[in-house]
Enzyme design. Structure first.
Site, PDB file in Angstrom:
ATOM      1  N   GLY A  47     -25.868  91.661 101.237  1.00 34.87           N
ATOM      2  CA  GLY A  47     -26.902  92.525 101.789  1.00 34.87           C
ATOM      3  C   GLY A  47     -27.368  93.448 100.688  1.00 34.87           C
ATOM      4  O   GLY A  47     -27.713  92.996  99.599  1.00 34.87           O
ATOM      5  N   SER A  49     -25.933  96.739  98.648  1.00 36.78           N
ATOM      6  CA  SER A  49     -24.719  97.556  98.535  1.00 36.78           C
ATOM      7  C   SER A  49     -25.003  99.049  98.682  1.00 36.78           C
ATOM      8  O   SER A  49     -24.181  99.787  99.253  1.00 36.78           O
ATOM      9  CB  SER A  49     -24.011  97.257  97.214  1.00 36.78           C
ATOM     10  OG  SER A  49     -24.885  97.396  96.123  1.00 36.78           O
ATOM     11  N   CYS A  79     -21.256  88.696  97.379  1.00 37.30           N
ATOM     12  CA  CYS A  79     -22.482  89.282  96.840  1.00 37.30           C
ATOM     13  C   CYS A  79     -22.443  90.821  96.901  1.00 37.30           C
ATOM     14  O   CYS A  79     -21.655  91.418  96.179  1.00 37.30           O
ATOM     15  CB  CYS A  79     -23.689  88.664  97.536  1.00 37.30           C
ATOM     16  SG  CYS A  79     -25.161  88.794  96.527  1.00 37.30           S
ATOM     17  N   ARG A 106     -24.792  94.525  88.907  1.00 37.79           N
ATOM     18  CA  ARG A 106     -25.724  94.205  89.996  1.00 37.79           C
ATOM     19  C   ARG A 106     -26.941  93.457  89.457  1.00 37.79           C
ATOM     20  O   ARG A 106     -27.316  93.637  88.312  1.00 37.79           O
ATOM     21  CB  ARG A 106     -26.224  95.490  90.661  1.00 37.79           C
ATOM     22  CG  ARG A 106     -25.174  96.256  91.392  1.00 37.79           C
ATOM     23  CD  ARG A 106     -25.767  97.514  92.007  1.00 37.79           C
ATOM     24  NE  ARG A 106     -26.665  97.195  93.111  1.00 37.79           N
ATOM     25  CZ  ARG A 106     -27.514  98.069  93.640  1.00 37.79           C
ATOM     26  NH1 ARG A 106     -27.612  99.287  93.158  1.00 37.79           N
ATOM     27  NH2 ARG A 106     -28.284  97.702  94.635  1.00 37.79           N
ATOM     28  N   ARG A 135     -30.462  87.462  94.336  1.00 40.78           N
ATOM     29  CA  ARG A 135     -30.356  88.710  93.572  1.00 40.78           C
ATOM     30  C   ARG A 135     -28.892  89.041  93.283  1.00 40.78           C
ATOM     31  O   ARG A 135     -28.408  90.134  93.551  1.00 40.78           O
ATOM     32  CB  ARG A 135     -31.038  89.875  94.303  1.00 40.78           C
ATOM     33  CG  ARG A 135     -32.544  89.697  94.424  1.00 40.78           C
ATOM     34  CD  ARG A 135     -33.243  90.946  94.946  1.00 40.78           C
ATOM     35  NE  ARG A 135     -32.601  91.469  96.147  1.00 40.78           N
ATOM     36  CZ  ARG A 135     -32.734  90.946  97.359  1.00 40.78           C
ATOM     37  NH1 ARG A 135     -33.472  89.878  97.543  1.00 40.78           N
ATOM     38  NH2 ARG A 135     -32.129  91.476  98.384  1.00 40.78           N
ATOM     39  N   HIS A 170     -23.497  83.495  98.283  1.00 40.01           N
ATOM     40  CA  HIS A 170     -23.434  83.606  99.753  1.00 40.01           C
ATOM     41  C   HIS A 170     -22.865  82.330 100.375  1.00 40.01           C
ATOM     42  O   HIS A 170     -23.631  81.450 100.776  1.00 40.01           O
ATOM     43  CB  HIS A 170     -24.848  83.801 100.313  1.00 40.01           C
ATOM     44  CG  HIS A 170     -25.393  85.170 100.132  1.00 40.01           C
ATOM     45  ND1 HIS A 170     -25.340  86.133 101.111  1.00 40.01           N
ATOM     46  CD2 HIS A 170     -26.005  85.742  99.080  1.00 40.01           C
ATOM     47  CE1 HIS A 170     -25.906  87.244 100.673  1.00 40.01           C
ATOM     48  NE2 HIS A 170     -26.324  87.037  99.441  1.00 40.01           N
ATOM     49  N   GLU A 172     -21.720  81.840 103.209  1.00 35.96           N
ATOM     50  CA  GLU A 172     -21.978  81.761 104.660  1.00 35.96           C
ATOM     51  C   GLU A 172     -23.350  81.162 104.975  1.00 35.96           C
ATOM     52  O   GLU A 172     -23.655  80.897 106.125  1.00 35.96           O
ATOM     53  CB  GLU A 172     -21.838  83.157 105.283  1.00 35.96           C
ATOM     54  CG  GLU A 172     -22.987  84.120 105.078  1.00 35.96           C
ATOM     55  CD  GLU A 172     -23.108  84.684 103.659  1.00 35.96           C
ATOM     56  OE1 GLU A 172     -22.325  84.296 102.761  1.00 35.96           O
ATOM     57  OE2 GLU A 172     -24.011  85.525 103.439  1.00 35.96           O
TER      58      GLU A 172
HETATM   59  N1  GLN Z   1     -28.705  92.938  94.952  1.00 35.04           N
HETATM   60  C1  GLN Z   1     -27.863  93.340  96.049  1.00 35.04           C
HETATM   61  C2  GLN Z   1     -27.099  94.619  95.716  1.00 35.04           C
HETATM   62  O1  GLN Z   1     -27.094  95.048  94.611  1.00 35.04           O
HETATM   63  C3  GLN Z   1     -26.899  92.232  96.414  1.00 35.04           C
HETATM   64  C4  GLN Z   1     -27.662  91.012  96.858  1.00 35.04           C
HETATM   65  C5  GLN Z   1     -27.018  90.217  97.919  1.00 35.04           C
HETATM   66  O2  GLN Z   1     -26.040  90.627  98.568  1.00 35.04           O
HETATM   67  N2  GLN Z   1     -27.621  89.095  98.187  1.00 35.04           N
HETATM   68  O3  GLN Z   1     -26.519  95.202  96.581  1.00 35.04           O
END
Ligand code: GLN
Length: 198
Positions: A47, A49, A79, A106, A135, A170, A172
């Site tokens: 998600g 962070s 992630c 990140r 990402r 990911h 899931e």
């Molecule tokens: N870029 C998001 C972060 O820095 C992580 C991306 C993801 O969970 N798909 O929190």
């Protein structure tokens, strides 16, 4: 049935619940310290962070999450969840749960390659796991107590440190539940050891 929680403040929650249930474990959404007390293993989902950390603070869950890890209960960060678990973050002077002895960066793939899918060779899990990166963070380095389970090019993308598991992608988002099965085995093992100690 083992009880697997998913931190359900923000991010890819439903997909993890589906994957846990597909592995015939009990899935519990964790939104409070009370919920956390009900689970034997916890997934920190993907998600955002920064958003997740704000909600963790709002619900006063940071110390209880740290304690969960200190108690030796298995945690799996995917992630953004990996970012929450890491002890050190490139460019930041603070961490979140901070129990995984690794330095994580990140958004390490840049904007051009925002998301992609590849088959990964994951030690002890699969030689062809379909990994979806969005990402994604990368693990820049780990301490010697951390096992590297998968790399992508010169990047470390999945690691295990005793009862802590983390990956950049990911798992899931596909119907491949082999990583979830692996995590559930870690939870079963930790329960067996706990009984042994008592
Ligand atoms: N870029 C998001 C972060 O820095 C992580 C991306 C993801 O969970 N798909 O929190």
């Amino acid at each position: 049935m083992v009880k697997i929680g998913v931190l359900a403040l923000q991010g890819a929650i439903r997909e993890h619940i589906h994957s846990i249930e597909a592995c015939e474990a009990k899935a519990i959404t964790v939104k409070s310290v009370e919920d956390l007390a009900l689970v034997e293993g916890l997934i920190l989902p993907g998600g955002e962070s920064t958003a997740m950390r704000k909600l963790i603070d709002r619900f006063e869950m940071l110390e209880p999450l740290r304690q969960f890890a200190l108690d030796g209960k298995p945690m799996f960060g995917t992630c953004a969840g990996l970012i929450l678990l890491a002890k050190e973050l490139v460019g930041y002077d603070y961490s979140h749960v901070g129990k995984l002895d690794a330095i994580v960066e990140r958004n390490s793939y840049g904007r051009q390659v925002d998301s992609f899918e590849i088959d990964l060779n994951i030690e002890g899990v699969a030689t062809d796991f379909p990994a979806v990166f969005i990402r994604a963070p990368q693990i820049v380095s780990v301490e010697e107590n951390v096992e590297i389970l998968a790399t992508h090019g010169d990047r470390i993308v999945m690691v295990k440190q005793g009862h802590l598991l983390g990956c950049s992608f990911h798992p899931e988002l596909t119907d491949d539940h082999r990583i979830m099965t692996y995590f559930i085995e870690m939870v079963k093992e930790s329960l067996a050891n706990e009984v042994h100690v008592k």
